[in-house]
Design an enzyme around this catalytic site. Structure first.
Site, PDB file in Angstrom:
ATOM      1  N   GLY A   1     -65.460  62.152   3.090  1.00  0.00           N
ATOM      2  CA  GLY A   1     -66.414  62.616   2.092  1.00  0.00           C
ATOM      3  C   GLY A   1     -65.959  63.736   1.192  1.00  0.00           C
ATOM      4  O   GLY A   1     -66.687  64.118   0.266  1.00  0.00           O
TER       5      GLY A   1
ATOM      6  N   GLU B   1     -61.801  60.272   8.347  1.00  0.00           N
ATOM      7  CA  GLU B   1     -61.827  59.056   7.537  1.00  0.00           C
ATOM      8  C   GLU B   1     -61.855  59.377   6.043  1.00  0.00           C
ATOM      9  O   GLU B   1     -62.787  59.005   5.339  1.00  0.00           O
ATOM     10  CB  GLU B   1     -63.065  58.232   7.906  1.00  0.00           C
ATOM     11  CG  GLU B   1     -63.175  57.882   9.379  1.00  0.00           C
ATOM     12  CD  GLU B   1     -64.586  57.494   9.769  1.00  0.00           C
ATOM     13  OE1 GLU B   1     -65.435  57.333   8.864  1.00  0.00           O
ATOM     14  OE2 GLU B   1     -64.859  57.376  10.971  1.00  0.00           O
ATOM     15  N   PRO B   2     -60.833  60.071   5.519  1.00  0.00           N
ATOM     16  CA  PRO B   2     -60.837  60.363   4.078  1.00  0.00           C
ATOM     17  C   PRO B   2     -60.601  59.111   3.252  1.00  0.00           C
ATOM     18  O   PRO B   2     -59.864  58.205   3.663  1.00  0.00           O
ATOM     19  CB  PRO B   2     -59.672  61.349   3.926  1.00  0.00           C
ATOM     20  CG  PRO B   2     -58.732  61.003   5.037  1.00  0.00           C
ATOM     21  CD  PRO B   2     -59.612  60.557   6.185  1.00  0.00           C
TER      22      PRO B   2
ATOM     23  N   ARG C   1     -68.464  53.071 -11.795  1.00  0.00           N
ATOM     24  CA  ARG C   1     -69.073  54.329 -11.363  1.00  0.00           C
ATOM     25  C   ARG C   1     -70.022  54.938 -12.407  1.00  0.00           C
ATOM     26  O   ARG C   1     -71.106  55.428 -12.036  1.00  0.00           O
ATOM     27  CB  ARG C   1     -68.003  55.345 -10.971  1.00  0.00           C
ATOM     28  CG  ARG C   1     -67.173  54.934  -9.760  1.00  0.00           C
ATOM     29  CD  ARG C   1     -66.260  56.046  -9.272  1.00  0.00           C
ATOM     30  NE  ARG C   1     -67.021  57.157  -8.721  1.00  0.00           N
ATOM     31  CZ  ARG C   1     -67.238  58.303  -9.329  1.00  0.00           C
ATOM     32  NH1 ARG C   1     -66.726  58.529 -10.550  1.00  0.00           N
ATOM     33  NH2 ARG C   1     -67.935  59.248  -8.770  1.00  0.00           N
TER      34      ARG C   1
ATOM     35  N   CYS D   1     -72.253  42.818 -21.918  1.00  0.00           N
ATOM     36  CA  CYS D   1     -73.560  42.679 -22.565  1.00  0.00           C
ATOM     37  C   CYS D   1     -74.648  43.378 -21.749  1.00  0.00           C
ATOM     38  O   CYS D   1     -75.568  42.750 -21.231  1.00  0.00           O
ATOM     39  CB  CYS D   1     -73.879  41.202 -22.760  1.00  0.00           C
ATOM     40  SG  CYS D   1     -75.196  40.919 -23.945  1.00  0.00           S
ATOM     41  N   GLU D   2     -74.529  44.687 -21.604  1.00  0.00           N
ATOM     42  CA  GLU D   2     -75.496  45.535 -20.907  1.00  0.00           C
ATOM     43  C   GLU D   2     -75.499  46.912 -21.565  1.00  0.00           C
ATOM     44  O   GLU D   2     -74.434  47.458 -21.871  1.00  0.00           O
ATOM     45  CB  GLU D   2     -75.102  45.720 -19.433  1.00  0.00           C
ATOM     46  CG  GLU D   2     -75.129  44.480 -18.578  1.00  0.00           C
ATOM     47  CD  GLU D   2     -76.530  44.116 -18.115  1.00  0.00           C
ATOM     48  OE1 GLU D   2     -77.462  44.923 -18.320  1.00  0.00           O
ATOM     49  OE2 GLU D   2     -76.679  43.023 -17.541  1.00  0.00           O
TER      50      GLU D   2
ATOM     51  N   TYR E   1     -63.106  53.781  -5.856  1.00  0.00           N
ATOM     52  CA  TYR E   1     -64.383  53.132  -6.180  1.00  0.00           C
ATOM     53  C   TYR E   1     -64.419  52.597  -7.602  1.00  0.00           C
ATOM     54  O   TYR E   1     -65.446  52.609  -8.264  1.00  0.00           O
ATOM     55  CB  TYR E   1     -65.554  54.085  -5.920  1.00  0.00           C
ATOM     56  CG  TYR E   1     -65.598  54.533  -4.480  1.00  0.00           C
ATOM     57  CD1 TYR E   1     -65.947  53.634  -3.482  1.00  0.00           C
ATOM     58  CD2 TYR E   1     -65.243  55.838  -4.116  1.00  0.00           C
ATOM     59  CE1 TYR E   1     -65.956  54.023  -2.154  1.00  0.00           C
ATOM     60  CE2 TYR E   1     -65.240  56.226  -2.793  1.00  0.00           C
ATOM     61  CZ  TYR E   1     -65.600  55.313  -1.816  1.00  0.00           C
ATOM     62  OH  TYR E   1     -65.593  55.696  -0.493  1.00  0.00           O
TER      63      TYR E   1
END
Length: 431
Positions: free
Chosen positions: A251, A288-289, A327, A357-358, A385
């Protein structure tokens, strides 16, 4: 100090810098890679990944530990291999990730299986592979895993993921340690869950796990969570259930927009001091990086297609989109956007948007840039990510990826084509 782009040098992550008016990844000009491989294009710095890993290794030097990279941050095979070859284990959240992990050459005993919705098939797959630990997130999952393991004549190594009700002070979508989050078992129910697990013939208790969120930029939440976990370890072991390892999750944040998270070695100096003070200094530590190992090691290169000035907004339209860089659309996240070759002139304020198209297809809002169609831009801090969450929305192929190592650049993923996407589909019979 400023770069030749006029940007403060501090805005560029390590191993990305301007030389002779060209943005470089290590010793490779990024514009050259864009011309060779096309855009959008993800480019990663191997040195940046290893530097980030080195901070954790220094912080944990001399301690019994295992660094398990959270591969959901970026699961590209070459990225996994880079970390596995440095001794890392892998933290997985699906059967597909297990297959990728094994393809990358990880020792199965260095694999941790996290996630709230493991299926029976995934449990069997992981038990057959011989993974090191299941991080169990509910009493119901614990019972199913016990049943599956007994049916296979095996005992599943387990730790219980604790939800310590600690505010990580991060975006609500990536907070995982509060009572209102779906993750983990409530702090008040952990001791009874361990008592139950100890009676299950298909389970072998090996550890305890805690993960409170992502993009954390302060030390306080880690210290609070550690104290709660250590309290639980004392209570559980007082009832005769041994805890071999303590998994403190990951995290740790990175610098997207002037963020100032602690360095990994500094953070762990404080956490280890707390463990020592409480008599846990000799305990095996798992971490857990994910983002902090790869986030600032990657950029996404994109070409300016059109300039669209308007009465209320100016739009700079590029060929990268929300399917490449999800993101901003998902988290309203900020990524710095810089030119590969800076232009002279007065900057204009633009919303940088993609062709999908958004209305949510935006990469950056209100950015001061001097740009013309055909120019190349870099979206910084795109190593985590982004590619792992990329999609084929609008039947857009996923981008190519390149890994830079000094003066060398290796294509690690070919650009996806429409034919690649259609290959697994089946047309209706002719009429």
């Amino acid at each position: 100090m400023t770069t030749s782009s006029g940007l403060p040098a501090s805005t560029l992550p390590p191993h990305f810098a301007y030389q002779n008016q060209r943005l470089m990844a290590e010793n490779v000009p990024l514009d050259r890679l864009a011309h060779e491989h096309g855009t959008p294009l993800f480019v990663y710095s191997r040195a940046a990944i290893l530097d980030a890993l080195g901070a954790y290794q220094r912080g944990l030097a001399g301690r019994k530990h295992l660094i398990c990279y959270a591969m959901k941050a970026n699961s590209s095979l070459a990225i996994l291999q880079t970390l596995v070859r440095e001794g890392c284990g892998l933290d997985i959240v699906s059967g597909g990730e297990l297959e990728r992990a094994l393809a990358a050459g990880v020792e199965p005993s260095k694999v941790i299986f996290s996630g709230v919705g493991k299926t029976r098939a995934e449990m069997r797959q992981a038990l057959t592979a011989g993974i090191g630990c299941f991080n169990v997130e509910s009493r119901a999952e614990l019972d199913v895993l016990d049943e599956v393991a007994r049916d296979m004549g095996m005992r599943a190594p387990v730790s219980v993921r604790v939800n310590p009700n600690v505010d990580a002070q991060t975006h609500p979508y990536i907070s995982t340690g509060l009572k209102g989050n779906k993750f983990g078992i409530a702090h008040e129910e952990v001791a009874s869950t361990y008592r139950h697990a100890a009676t299950c013939r298909g389970l072998r208790v090996v550890g305890i796990d805690c993960h409170i969120g992502s993009q954390i930029t302060q030390t306080g939440p880690y210290l609070d969570a550690m104290d709660r976990v250590l309290d639980l370890v004392q209570a559980i072991e007082a009832e005769g259930v041994a805890i071999e390892h303590i998994d403190f999750g990951g995290g740790l944040g990175i610098d997207y927009q002037g963020d100032a998270p602690p360095e990994a070695d500094s953070l762990w100096a404080q956490l280890l001091q707390r463990m020592d003070a409480r008599g846990f200094g000799d305990r095996m530590i798992f971490i857990e990086p994910g983002r902090s190992l790869v986030g600032n090691a990657g950029v996404c290169l994109t070409e300016v297609l059109y300039l669209k000035p308007g009465e209320h907004k100016n739009f700079l339209i590029v060929d990268a989109a929300m399917n490449d860089l999800p993101r901003p659309a998902m988290y309203q996240a900020f990524h710095r956007i810089v030119p590969l070759t800076p232009r002279e002139g007065e900057p204009t304020t633009w919303d940088v948007v993609g062709p999908v198209c958004e209305s949510g297809d935006w990469i950056g809002r209100d950015r001061a840039l001097v740009a013309q169609p055909g120019d190349l831009l870099a979206v910084m801090s795109a190593g985590a990510y982004c590619m792992s969450m990329a999609s084929n929305y609008n039947t857009r192929g996923r981008a190519a990826e390149v890994l830079v190592d000094g003066e060398n650049a290796i294509l690690i993923r070919a650009r996806e084509t429409a034919a690649d996407q259609l290959r697994s589909e089946r047309a209706l019979p002719a009429v």
